[in-house]
Design a protein around this motif. Structure first.
Motif, PDB file in Angstrom:
ATOM      1  N   PRO A 192       0.817  -1.221   0.000  1.00  0.00           N
ATOM      2  CA  PRO A 192       0.000   0.000   0.000  1.00  0.00           C
ATOM      3  C   PRO A 192       0.852   1.273   0.000  1.00  0.00           C
ATOM      4  O   PRO A 192       0.507   2.263  -0.654  1.00  0.00           O
ATOM      5  N   GLY A 193       1.956   1.267   0.727  1.00  0.00           N
ATOM      6  CA  GLY A 193       2.837   2.432   0.740  1.00  0.00           C
ATOM      7  C   GLY A 193       3.479   2.688  -0.609  1.00  0.00           C
ATOM      8  O   GLY A 193       3.587   3.831  -1.066  1.00  0.00           O
ATOM      9  N   HIS A 194       3.899   1.608  -1.271  1.00  0.00           N
ATOM     10  CA  HIS A 194       4.494   1.747  -2.599  1.00  0.00           C
ATOM     11  C   HIS A 194       3.466   2.235  -3.620  1.00  0.00           C
ATOM     12  O   HIS A 194       3.780   3.058  -4.489  1.00  0.00           O
ATOM     13  N   LEU A 195       2.250   1.737  -3.518  1.00  0.00           N
ATOM     14  CA  LEU A 195       1.197   2.189  -4.435  1.00  0.00           C
ATOM     15  C   LEU A 195       0.860   3.664  -4.196  1.00  0.00           C
ATOM     16  O   LEU A 195       0.638   4.413  -5.156  1.00  0.00           O
ATOM     17  N   ALA A 196       0.842   4.077  -2.936  1.00  0.00           N
ATOM     18  CA  ALA A 196       0.574   5.484  -2.630  1.00  0.00           C
ATOM     19  C   ALA A 196       1.693   6.369  -3.173  1.00  0.00           C
ATOM     20  O   ALA A 196       1.432   7.450  -3.719  1.00  0.00           O
ATOM     21  N   ALA A 197       2.941   5.922  -3.037  1.00  0.00           N
ATOM     22  CA  ALA A 197       4.069   6.699  -3.565  1.00  0.00           C
ATOM     23  C   ALA A 197       4.007   6.771  -5.087  1.00  0.00           C
ATOM     24  O   ALA A 197       4.240   7.835  -5.679  1.00  0.00           O
ATOM     25  N   PHE A 198       3.687   5.663  -5.744  1.00  0.00           N
ATOM     26  CA  PHE A 198       3.564   5.657  -7.199  1.00  0.00           C
ATOM     27  C   PHE A 198       2.458   6.600  -7.655  1.00  0.00           C
ATOM     28  O   PHE A 198       2.635   7.361  -8.602  1.00  0.00           O
ATOM     29  N   PHE A 199       1.335   6.568  -6.971  1.00  0.00           N
ATOM     30  CA  PHE A 199       0.219   7.452  -7.313  1.00  0.00           C
ATOM     31  C   PHE A 199       0.630   8.918  -7.160  1.00  0.00           C
ATOM     32  O   PHE A 199       0.321   9.751  -8.013  1.00  0.00           O
ATOM     33  N   SER A 200       1.333   9.245  -6.074  1.00  0.00           N
ATOM     34  CA  SER A 200       1.777  10.627  -5.850  1.00  0.00           C
ATOM     35  C   SER A 200       2.719  11.091  -6.946  1.00  0.00           C
ATOM     36  O   SER A 200       2.587  12.211  -7.458  1.00  0.00           O
ATOM     37  N   VAL A 201       3.668  10.251  -7.335  1.00  0.00           N
ATOM     38  CA  VAL A 201       4.619  10.609  -8.388  1.00  0.00           C
ATOM     39  C   VAL A 201       3.902  10.752  -9.724  1.00  0.00           C
ATOM     40  O   VAL A 201       4.178  11.675 -10.500  1.00  0.00           O
ATOM     41  N   PHE A 202       2.956   9.871  -9.987  1.00  0.00           N
ATOM     42  CA  PHE A 202       2.199   9.919 -11.233  1.00  0.00           C
ATOM     43  C   PHE A 202       1.386  11.213 -11.333  1.00  0.00           C
ATOM     44  O   PHE A 202       1.410  11.899 -12.358  1.00  0.00           O
ATOM     45  N   VAL A 203       0.698  11.571 -10.261  1.00  0.00           N
ATOM     46  CA  VAL A 203      -0.106  12.799 -10.258  1.00  0.00           C
ATOM     47  C   VAL A 203       0.802  14.024 -10.322  1.00  0.00           C
ATOM     48  O   VAL A 203       0.549  14.964 -11.078  1.00  0.00           O
ATOM     49  N   TRP A 204       1.889  14.024  -9.543  1.00  0.00           N
ATOM     50  CA  TRP A 204       2.814  15.163  -9.526  1.00  0.00           C
ATOM     51  C   TRP A 204       3.416  15.383 -10.914  1.00  0.00           C
ATOM     52  O   TRP A 204       3.479  16.510 -11.389  1.00  0.00           O
ATOM     53  N   GLY A 205       3.827  14.310 -11.576  1.00  0.00           N
ATOM     54  CA  GLY A 205       4.386  14.434 -12.919  1.00  0.00           C
ATOM     55  C   GLY A 205       3.355  14.884 -13.939  1.00  0.00           C
ATOM     56  O   GLY A 205       3.666  15.640 -14.861  1.00  0.00           O
ATOM     57  N   GLY A 206       2.130  14.452 -13.762  1.00  0.00           N
ATOM     58  CA  GLY A 206       1.064  14.840 -14.687  1.00  0.00           C
ATOM     59  C   GLY A 206       0.676  16.296 -14.581  1.00  0.00           C
ATOM     60  O   GLY A 206       0.182  16.886 -15.545  1.00  0.00           O
ATOM     61  N   THR A 207       0.912  16.903 -13.416  1.00  0.00           N
ATOM     62  CA  THR A 207       0.536  18.303 -13.259  1.00  0.00           C
ATOM     63  C   THR A 207       1.375  19.218 -14.140  1.00  0.00           C
ATOM     64  O   THR A 207       0.897  20.282 -14.552  1.00  0.00           O
ATOM     65  N   PHE A 208       2.605  18.833 -14.447  1.00  0.00           N
ATOM     66  CA  PHE A 208       3.435  19.677 -15.309  1.00  0.00           C
ATOM     67  C   PHE A 208       2.854  19.734 -16.723  1.00  0.00           C
ATOM     68  O   PHE A 208       2.741  20.805 -17.317  1.00  0.00           O
ATOM     69  N   ALA A 209       2.498  18.575 -17.256  1.00  0.00           N
ATOM     70  CA  ALA A 209       1.921  18.541 -18.601  1.00  0.00           C
ATOM     71  C   ALA A 209       0.561  19.238 -18.628  1.00  0.00           C
ATOM     72  O   ALA A 209       0.255  19.981 -19.565  1.00  0.00           O
ATOM     73  N   ALA A 210      -0.250  19.020 -17.594  1.00  0.00           N
ATOM     74  CA  ALA A 210      -1.567  19.659 -17.543  1.00  0.00           C
ATOM     75  C   ALA A 210      -1.428  21.176 -17.416  1.00  0.00           C
ATOM     76  O   ALA A 210      -2.151  21.931 -18.081  1.00  0.00           O
ATOM     77  N   SER A 211      -0.503  21.621 -16.586  1.00  0.00           N
ATOM     78  CA  SER A 211      -0.300  23.064 -16.428  1.00  0.00           C
ATOM     79  C   SER A 211       0.186  23.691 -17.728  1.00  0.00           C
ATOM     80  O   SER A 211      -0.222  24.798 -18.081  1.00  0.00           O
ATOM     81  N   LYS A 212       1.061  22.993 -18.442  1.00  0.00           N
ATOM     82  CA  LYS A 212       1.570  23.512 -19.710  1.00  0.00           C
ATOM     83  C   LYS A 212       0.423  23.697 -20.704  1.00  0.00           C
ATOM     84  O   LYS A 212       0.360  24.698 -21.423  1.00  0.00           O
ATOM     85  N   GLN A 213      -0.513  22.754 -20.741  1.00  0.00           N
ATOM     86  CA  GLN A 213      -1.661  22.867 -21.632  1.00  0.00           C
ATOM     87  C   GLN A 213      -2.597  23.995 -21.194  1.00  0.00           C
ATOM     88  O   GLN A 213      -3.127  24.731 -22.025  1.00  0.00           O
ATOM     89  N   LEU A 214      -2.804  24.132 -19.904  1.00  0.00           N
ATOM     90  CA  LEU A 214      -3.686  25.192 -19.402  1.00  0.00           C
ATOM     91  C   LEU A 214      -3.094  26.574 -19.620  1.00  0.00           C
ATOM     92  O   LEU A 214      -3.827  27.548 -19.773  1.00  0.00           O
ATOM     93  N   LEU A 215      -1.760  26.672 -19.649  1.00  0.00           N
ATOM     94  CA  LEU A 215      -1.124  27.972 -19.854  1.00  0.00           C
ATOM     95  C   LEU A 215      -1.298  28.481 -21.281  1.00  0.00           C
ATOM     96  O   LEU A 215      -1.031  29.644 -21.553  1.00  0.00           O
ATOM     97  N   ALA A 216      -1.767  27.619 -22.181  1.00  0.00           N
ATOM     98  CA  ALA A 216      -2.082  28.077 -23.536  1.00  0.00           C
ATOM     99  C   ALA A 216      -3.365  28.913 -23.531  1.00  0.00           C
ATOM    100  O   ALA A 216      -3.590  29.703 -24.444  1.00  0.00           O
ATOM    101  N   VAL A 217      -4.183  28.737 -22.499  1.00  0.00           N
ATOM    102  CA  VAL A 217      -5.462  29.442 -22.404  1.00  0.00           C
ATOM    103  C   VAL A 217      -5.438  30.521 -21.324  1.00  0.00           C
ATOM    104  O   VAL A 217      -5.959  31.617 -21.521  1.00  0.00           O
ATOM    105  N   TYR A 218      -4.840  30.206 -20.167  1.00  0.00           N
ATOM    106  CA  TYR A 218      -4.845  31.102 -19.011  1.00  0.00           C
ATOM    107  C   TYR A 218      -3.450  31.675 -18.772  1.00  0.00           C
ATOM    108  O   TYR A 218      -2.446  31.081 -19.145  1.00  0.00           O
ATOM    109  N   SER A 219      -3.397  32.802 -18.086  1.00  0.00           N
ATOM    110  CA  SER A 219      -2.117  33.358 -17.647  1.00  0.00           C
ATOM    111  C   SER A 219      -1.698  32.633 -16.365  1.00  0.00           C
ATOM    112  O   SER A 219      -2.522  31.973 -15.722  1.00  0.00           O
TER     113      SER A 219
END
Length: 98
Positions: A4-31
């Protein structure tokens, strides 16, 4: 092995890494400032929905939470500004190194 701890860490890294790509896409629309306000409002609404408080607040505790939120807000403002100038992979490597 703590699965469970390893799965929680994997989920955190996956979400944290995904925020960079999502933010980059949102910055095309928002400041960066608009994205900052949007992220703050979404986070506040989510946390309040998970634990609504109707009683009179303790202002010392609220002041500490405000300062912590301000530091987090300034971090995301700097991150979003960096994403405006370079690739999300570069920003994620710099943040991970720091």
């Amino acid at each position: 092995m703590d699965l469970p701890g390893h799965l929680a860490a994997f989920f955190s890294v996956f979400v944290w890494g995904g925020t960079f790509a999502a933010s980059k896409q949102l910055l095309a629309v928002y400041s960066p400032g608009q994205l900052l306000v949007l992220r703050f409002a979404l986070g506040y609404a989510t946390l309040w929905g998970m634990y609504p408080r109707w009683e009179k607040p303790d202002w010392r505790e609220e002041g500490r939470f405000f300062l912590l939120g301000l530091v987090n807000t300034l971090y995301f403002l700097a991150e979003n500004t960096a994403l405006m100038h370079t690739y999300s992979a570069n920003v994620s490597i710099l943040v991970a190194t720091a």
